[in-house]
Motif scaffolding. Structure first.
Motif, short mmCIF file in Angstrom:
data_model
loop_
_atom_site.label_atom_id
_atom_site.label_comp_id
_atom_site.label_asym_id
_atom_site.label_seq_id
_atom_site.Cartn_x
_atom_site.Cartn_y
_atom_site.Cartn_z
N ILE A 79 0.85 -1.21 0.00
CA ILE A 79 0.00 0.00 0.00
C ILE A 79 0.88 1.25 0.00
CG2 ILE A 79 -1.77 1.28 1.30
CD1 ILE A 79 -2.90 -1.28 0.17
N LYS A 123 2.28 1.96 -3.34
CA LYS A 123 1.25 2.51 -4.25
C LYS A 123 1.04 4.00 -3.96
CE LYS A 123 -1.48 -1.58 -5.37
NZ LYS A 123 -2.72 -2.29 -5.10
N MET A 124 1.06 4.34 -2.68
CA MET A 124 0.89 5.75 -2.27
C MET A 124 2.02 6.60 -2.87
SD MET A 124 -1.50 6.29 0.41
CE MET A 124 -2.52 5.34 1.48
N GLN A 164 -7.88 6.64 -7.51
CA GLN A 164 -6.91 5.74 -6.85
C GLN A 164 -6.81 6.03 -5.36
OE1 GLN A 164 -5.21 3.12 -7.93
NE2 GLN A 164 -6.14 3.26 -9.97
N LEU A 180 -7.34 3.33 -2.57
CA LEU A 180 -6.23 2.95 -1.68
C LEU A 180 -6.60 3.11 -0.21
CD1 LEU A 180 -2.82 4.16 -3.12
CD2 LEU A 180 -3.51 1.86 -2.50
N GLN A 195 -8.77 0.32 0.79
CA GLN A 195 -7.95 -0.89 0.94
C GLN A 195 -7.17 -0.86 2.25
OE1 GLN A 195 -5.48 -1.21 -2.52
NE2 GLN A 195 -7.06 -2.30 -3.70
N LYS A 196 -6.59 0.31 2.53
CA LYS A 196 -5.79 0.46 3.75
C LYS A 196 -6.65 0.19 4.99
CE LYS A 196 -2.71 3.71 5.99
NZ LYS A 196 -2.21 5.09 5.99
#
Ligand code: PHE
Length: 330
Positions: A29, A32-33, A47, A51, A54-55
């Motif tokens: 993660i 991706k950040m 996104q 994200l 998801q986090k």
């Protein structure tokens, strides 16, 4: 986002590895950040929201699994410490009779075979039953606070001797009787090798027709000869004074001061006080002293136990040291 790996982590350590894998400095993660910078504003919005969800999903899953694993770990620990308290103890763990209890048993056994009935007297007593009825006048030194424990804001006291049992019996029942009363008594003594603020006495009272000093002497001589298993144990009665007996005596047994041997040598060891019950005491209990007479004795249990078990310091009886107790368990 599939959190199955997190939700099935087998241990807290494994869970921590997964946390680092997703959320650590170079986790999935986090990486991706970091890649956000190169995205367009539109992309960033889409996104970014994705994200964040998801986090959060990962964090929630970790939290959920962590609680489960912690609880499981605690249960395992509790399980491993489980003891079956219904299992019988090993023989070496069983307790033993205290030397004082053993001595009391011996005294009770002997006197009950001689026709004595066991009586209890209260340990918290009033002045009448501990003093007045026993012909102990108000100015007697034993009544002063340095000897007697009085209860706070009360005229009640901790009995200073077992002689209250004499009064309580004579008040309630008509003679004849032979009673024995054994129990704790209290005096404000500083503890040393031979004194304790709490100790035990055994008290005998015999009121029967025609009882005289000869019966008293025979009764006590028989008892001590039995206890020490010495048929001709020399004993002596020394004139003494108790307000509740007349005549009064102190009874001694012969012993050797140097060796401590009973029945040998030329020294005398005091066992306790005795005498013919004073007519005033009989009168105080509502009985007629012309009709009833008898004898009484009051001896210390500790003194007898110390001689029987060869104990030099009385304080050992009260400290409950298991080494001391098991040493005298034979
Ligand atoms: N009560 C006396 C004491 O404690 C002992 C005693 C009892 C003496 C009975 C005579 C008769 O010292």
């Amino acid at each position: 986002m599939n959190t199955q790996d997190i939700l099935s982590a087998a241990s807290l350590e494994e869970l921590e590895k997964l946390r680092l894998h997703y959320l650590g400095k170079s986790g999935v993660i986090t990486e991706k950040m970091k890649a956000f910078g190169s995205l367009s504003i539109e992309e960033k919005k889409i996104q970014g929201a994705l994200l964040n969800t998801q986090k959060e999903t990962i964090q929630q899953a970790i939290q959920q699994r962590k609680q489960f694993l912690e609880l499981q770990k605690m249960n395992e620990e509790l399980e491993s410490q489980w003891k079956d308290i219904t299992l019988p103890t090993r023989c070496s763990d069983t307790g033993s009779r205290h030397p004082i209890s053993k001595t009391i048993e011996l005294i009770k056994d002997y006197f009950t075979t001689q026709g004595f009935i066991l009586k209890d007297g209260p340990e918290i007593e009033d002045e009448f039953h501990n003093f007045d009825a026993l012909n102990i006048p108000a100015h007697h030194p034993a009544r002063q606070s340095h000897d007697t424990f009085f209860l706070k804001d009360s005229t009640l006291l901790m009995r200073t001797h077992t002689s209250n049992a004499q009064i309580r019996t004579m008040e309630k029942e008509k003679p004849p009787y032979r009673i024995l009363s054994v129990g704790r008594v209290y005096r404000s003594d500083a503890p040393d090798a031979t004194h304790s603020p709490v100790f035990h006495q055994y008290e005998g009272l015999v009121i029967e027709k025609g009882i005289h000093m000869g019966h008293l002497k025979g009764c006590l001589a028989d008892f001590f000869r039995y206890v020490f298993n010495i048929p001709n144990l020399p004993i002596r009665f020394r004139p003494s004074f108790f307000p509740f007996t007349e005549p009064s005596a102190e009874m001694d047994i012969q012993f050797n001061k140097k060796t401590g041997e009973i029945g040998k040598g030329s020294d005398w060891l005091e066992m306790g006080g005795c005498g013919m019950v004073h007519p005033n005491v009989i009168k105080n209990c509502g009985l007629d002293p012309h009709e009833h007479s008898g004898f009484a004795f009051g001896f210390g249990v500790e003194r007898l136990a110390m001689i029987r078990f060869g104990i030099a310091d009385l304080r050992g009886f009260f400290t409950n040291d298991t080494h001391f107790l098991s040493h005298y368990n034979s």
